[in-house]
Design an enzyme around this catalytic site. Structure first.
Site, PDB file in Angstrom:
ATOM      1  N   GLU A  86       3.689 -14.011  -6.113  1.00  0.00           N
ATOM      2  CA  GLU A  86       2.717 -13.157  -5.417  1.00  0.00           C
ATOM      3  C   GLU A  86       3.209 -12.925  -3.982  1.00  0.00           C
ATOM      4  O   GLU A  86       4.177 -12.204  -3.780  1.00  0.00           O
ATOM      5  CB  GLU A  86       1.318 -13.780  -5.510  1.00  0.00           C
ATOM      6  CG  GLU A  86       0.895 -13.955  -6.977  1.00  0.00           C
ATOM      7  CD  GLU A  86      -0.531 -14.451  -7.174  1.00  0.00           C
ATOM      8  OE1 GLU A  86      -1.441 -13.996  -6.488  1.00  0.00           O
ATOM      9  OE2 GLU A  86      -0.732 -15.312  -8.070  1.00  0.00           O
ATOM     10  N   MET A  87       2.626 -13.572  -3.000  1.00  0.00           N
ATOM     11  CA  MET A  87       3.051 -13.306  -1.625  1.00  0.00           C
ATOM     12  C   MET A  87       4.279 -14.142  -1.228  1.00  0.00           C
ATOM     13  O   MET A  87       4.988 -13.796  -0.280  1.00  0.00           O
ATOM     14  CB  MET A  87       1.873 -13.521  -0.680  1.00  0.00           C
ATOM     15  CG  MET A  87       0.738 -12.530  -0.976  1.00  0.00           C
ATOM     16  SD  MET A  87      -0.845 -12.963  -0.196  1.00  0.00           S
ATOM     17  CE  MET A  87      -0.584 -12.309   1.449  1.00  0.00           C
TER      18      MET A  87
END
Lengths: 334, 334
Positions: A124-125
């Site tokens: 994700e991030m």
């Protein structure tokens, strides 16, 4: 068909006895939350839209929980760092605070705990909590916002995620047509929508999809009466509990704004409400809905779309001399 | 140092003669534009934030021209489809309408022409104009917005880009401290900022960085008096004109909000204002600024940060049954 008519007859009978419609309904209207600390909400909004919380400097919470599109990305699963394919469909952030837990498998108890997850998830991030704190601390303009929100300008991951959670708590979608109907406006629903709602109730959907969120209150096996076919490898609650009987057990999704949050299910495999309702009927209730019934229930579900939050797009403070220079194409750390 | 003092002396002399400061200044205040068709602006805003204009359904204009961060992405070059590395630094969309042309090499005459570029660029949004029109046409909720903006609900690429351009025309950043000073508020600048401005003028920066945009009005060779060292392969205006003498000729960037639009230059190679000013002095003016001079000019440049546009984040209409199901990981078309 019979059941539908029976439900309508029941509802009519209740009205004839002067019972208020909402007293007997398994779904409650949803109401805006009271904002106690506007400065905390404002900071949380900034952080929700803050791409520098990601390794690349490109992905923010809003990238996958886009407030322009029902709090989701409308993708099967989300795009993460380096165009990674996420493992599971992004659930909506709208109305999410009132759920029993967060994530499909409920592994976060609170919104703040949830918010910490994607920041550090490599798919994700792809940042770390240490880096997130370092980055936000290095941006001079954030100091005053932390001070207003918390009393002093100290930055830590708990404060970052608490602020995000406080912002997310405000992302409520009131005034859906269904809520107006619940509150007594009989003209708020068409005959078809009401027929759909009655069928939704009478066939058992409200056993799980109830309350103000119309779901989000329990974990249920996906494929209760018949196995659900999917290529997605998510194991559901088993991944948290380790217990084999929790395999394919997922948090019941909220149905508010479900018109906006396609594609559906944890695997994002289904793009239309009609198909989603058909599959739910089949694998959860052992019921094969007729085409007309699918249309009726889908029409009802669309009445759950509420006022979307009015968000003034934040202006983020510029990086400082100590802020890392983001390089989305940097060689991966070992 | 001598030149600085001379400039200050000149300015003082002018004030002594009662000449208004702004009459002689090469930089003009920037003012909000008059909105003639609010419905067109609103549609343009929606399309500016519309990820479904990209192949993946994930990238919008705002992804790289982020209005939360000065209308840029603060990356060396932008992230495009499938995490592609863009060829050139994203210029800001703020105040961009008043420039001589669009793109670093000026290949688009208008904002609408510019907006059409990234949609179809394989390294950016990677869609096609045909697909963009098909997608927007397939979203039932857009019809009423096109009708309000254009009189009827027909969707074509010209209308899509015209609407975006009209929105972008409103992205003006007035009320910078420098503008207040230009308008007569002598206390709007500190002594250092004013010293920096006078040095900026006296050393020739305003030959190119002038007008309301503080740039954007001409093409100049990057490396006028000394070659600019870069690994970036962009050829500048040569790519448009085909003429060898246009190699490394780029549109002079606007300096409004330059505090927010790092990293700098077409190659995004430089992260601080001080370093950018030093290089500009060196390769464009043949001048080596002292450390204090760099600090002064940088202090002045930060007074060009204006009020950022207040944007209510749009709510986009949901896809319809004919809207393509986006798959960011689909095999590339041949």
């Amino acid at each position: 068909m019979k059941k539908t008519l029976a439900a309508i007859a029941l509802a009519s009978a209740m009205m004839a006895f002067g019972l208020p419609a909402q007293a007997a309904e398994p779904i409650d209207p949803i109401e805006p939350v009271e904002v106690k600390n506007p400065a905390l909400v404002e900071l949380g909004k900034m952080l929700f839209f803050e791409p520098r919380l990601s390794r690349s400097g490109f992905i923010s919470c809003n990238s996958c929980h886009n407030l322009a599109t029902g709090g989701v990305d409308n993708l099967v699963t989300s795009i993460g760092d380096r165009w990674a394919q996420g493992p599971i469909n992004s659930p909506t952030v709208l109305n999410s605070f009132g759920q029993i837990a967060q994530f499909w498998d409920g592994r976060a108890k609170t919104l703040a705990e949830q918010a910490a997850g994607p920041i550090a998830n490599p798919l994700e991030m792809a940042s770390t909590h240490e880096m997130a704190v370092k980055v936000i601390s290095s941006i001079p303009g954030y100091g005053e916002y932390f001070k207003k929100a918390f009393g002093d300008s100290k930055v830590d991951i708990q404060r970052i995620t608490d602020a995000m959670a406080e912002f997310e708590r405000t992302l409520v979608t009131p005034n859906a047509r269904f809520d107006k109907w619940l509150k007594g406006d009989k003209d708020a629903l068409t005959a078809q929508e009401l027929k759909g709602y009655n069928l939704f109730k009478s066939s058992g959907c409200t056993i799980c999809h109830n309350g103000a969120q119309v779901g989000g209150q329990s974990f249920q096996k996906m494929g209760l009466v018949r196995p659900y076919q999917t290529t997605n490898t998510a194991e559901g609650v088993k991944a948290v509990s380790g217990r084999d009987q929790d395999r394919m057990s997922f948090k019941t999704p909220m149905l508010r704004n479900v018109e906006l949050t396609y594609p559906y299910f944890h695997d994002g495999a289904v793009w239309t409400l009609e198909e989603a309702v058909a599959i739910m009927g089949d694998v959860q209730l052992g019921r094969r809905y007729m085409k007309e019934e699918l249309a009726d229930i889908s029409a009802f579900l669309k009445t759950l779309t509420g006022d979307q939050p009015k968000i003034e797009y934040p202006v983020l403070p510029p990086s400082g001399p100590e802020t890392p220079k983001f390089n989305p194409w940097a060689p991966a750390a070992k």
